[in-house]
Design a protein around this motif. Structure first.
Motif, short mmCIF file in Angstrom:
data_model
loop_
_atom_site.label_atom_id
_atom_site.label_comp_id
_atom_site.label_asym_id
_atom_site.label_seq_id
_atom_site.Cartn_x
_atom_site.Cartn_y
_atom_site.Cartn_z
N THR A 123 7.86 -4.30 -8.83
CA THR A 123 8.54 -3.11 -8.28
C THR A 123 8.82 -1.96 -9.68
OG1 THR A 123 10.86 -3.46 -8.37
CG2 THR A 123 10.22 -3.84 -6.18
N LYS A 127 10.84 4.83 -9.30
CA LYS A 127 10.71 5.12 -8.36
C LYS A 127 10.44 5.11 -7.02
CE LYS A 127 7.01 6.73 -11.60
NZ LYS A 127 5.06 5.78 -12.21
N HIS A 128 10.44 3.79 -6.89
CA HIS A 128 11.11 3.67 -5.47
C HIS A 128 9.77 2.91 -4.90
CE1 HIS A 128 14.71 1.80 -4.65
NE2 HIS A 128 14.56 2.19 -2.87
N THR A 129 9.33 1.87 -5.95
CA THR A 129 7.25 1.80 -5.21
C THR A 129 6.90 0.50 -4.82
OG1 THR A 129 6.68 1.84 -7.42
CG2 THR A 129 6.17 4.22 -5.85
N TYR A 130 6.07 -0.16 -4.03
CA TYR A 130 6.10 -1.98 -4.28
C TYR A 130 4.57 -1.40 -4.40
CZ TYR A 130 5.07 -6.41 -2.26
OH TYR A 130 5.17 -7.31 -1.69
N LYS A 156 -0.18 -0.64 -3.41
CA LYS A 156 0.84 0.69 -4.52
C LYS A 156 1.38 1.22 -3.52
CE LYS A 156 2.24 2.42 -9.20
NZ LYS A 156 1.86 2.38 -9.90
N GLN A 157 2.31 1.09 -2.97
CA GLN A 157 3.52 2.07 -1.42
C GLN A 157 4.40 2.33 -1.73
OE1 GLN A 157 1.77 4.10 0.49
NE2 GLN A 157 0.58 2.64 2.02
N SER A 158 4.68 3.25 -0.95
CA SER A 158 6.86 3.38 -1.78
C SER A 158 7.17 2.95 -0.38
CB SER A 158 7.53 5.58 -0.91
OG SER A 158 8.35 5.31 -1.16
N THR A 161 7.32 3.95 3.36
CA THR A 161 7.31 3.70 4.43
C THR A 161 6.95 2.49 5.19
OG1 THR A 161 5.12 4.27 2.38
CG2 THR A 161 4.54 3.13 4.41
#
Length: 191
Positions: A123, A127-130, A156-158, A161
């Motif tokens: 993570t 940026k709070h992304t995975y 790579k996604q927030s 979502t």
């Protein structure tokens, strides 16, 4: 009446300000998704760390029994050795976690398809992304190993979502985003 996959899944609610909880929910969602696709989880990483831990504990238990029966002056050399072995095996487990296992949280095989899929994630909390990384390789010893893409495929996604505002995990959205990535991983031939 048979229940659909979405009806049998548990409702997962996490704290949306905690990146670790969000990552864990996504990791568990991917594990469940792969298991429904016929992948059986391999526990090699856990087994290696458990064996190293058991070796250290067995030496300490032997030291305890030996020290219980004989005086300290007679057993202090064995206590020194057993504590050293315990420290060494603990250090080896730590090095294994960082050098070999790294971010991998799932290794599973599908005998029918003839390959092993490894999934790792990390993570970016600011940026709070995975970031999900998937790799595949053929099962060793197979007569007709399929040739898959040996290069990792990334998603790579927030987190927003896949999570509602109240923190509920939207497994259907997650699965619909992961399915094409797994398809791309298994369909590409290595260059």
């Amino acid at each position: 009446m048979a229940k659909t996959a979405s009806e049998t899944t548990k409702k997962v609610v996490v704290n949306t300000s905690n990146a670790f909880e969000l990552k864990t929910a996504c990791d568990n969602g991917l594990k469940d998704f792969l298991k429904t696709r016929g992948y059986e989880e391999m526990h090699t990483h856990t087994d290696v760390k458990l064996i190293l831990g058991y070796i250290g504990v067995v030496f300490c238990a032997i030291d305890f029994a030996y020290s219980w029966k004989y005086p300290f002056e007679q057993t202090k050399w064995f206590s020194f050795i057993s504590v050293g072995i315990y420290a060494l095996t603990s250090a080896m487990a730590l090095v294994y976690s960082y050098a070999v296992q790294r971010d991998t949280f799932f290794v599973g095989y599908n005998k029918a398809k003839g390959h092993i899929v490894s999934a790792g994630s990390c993570t970016e909390s600011d940026k709070h992304t995975y970031k999900l990384t998937l790799t595949t390789r053929p099962i060793r010893g197979r007569q007709d190993p399929p040739v898959f893409n040996s290069k990792p495929v990334e998603l790579k996604q927030s987190f927003a979502t896949w999570f509602h505002e109240d923190g509920e995990f939207a497994g259907d959205k997650f699965n619909s985003d992961v399915e094409p990535i797994i398809g791309a991983l298994l369909s590409k031939k290595s260059d």
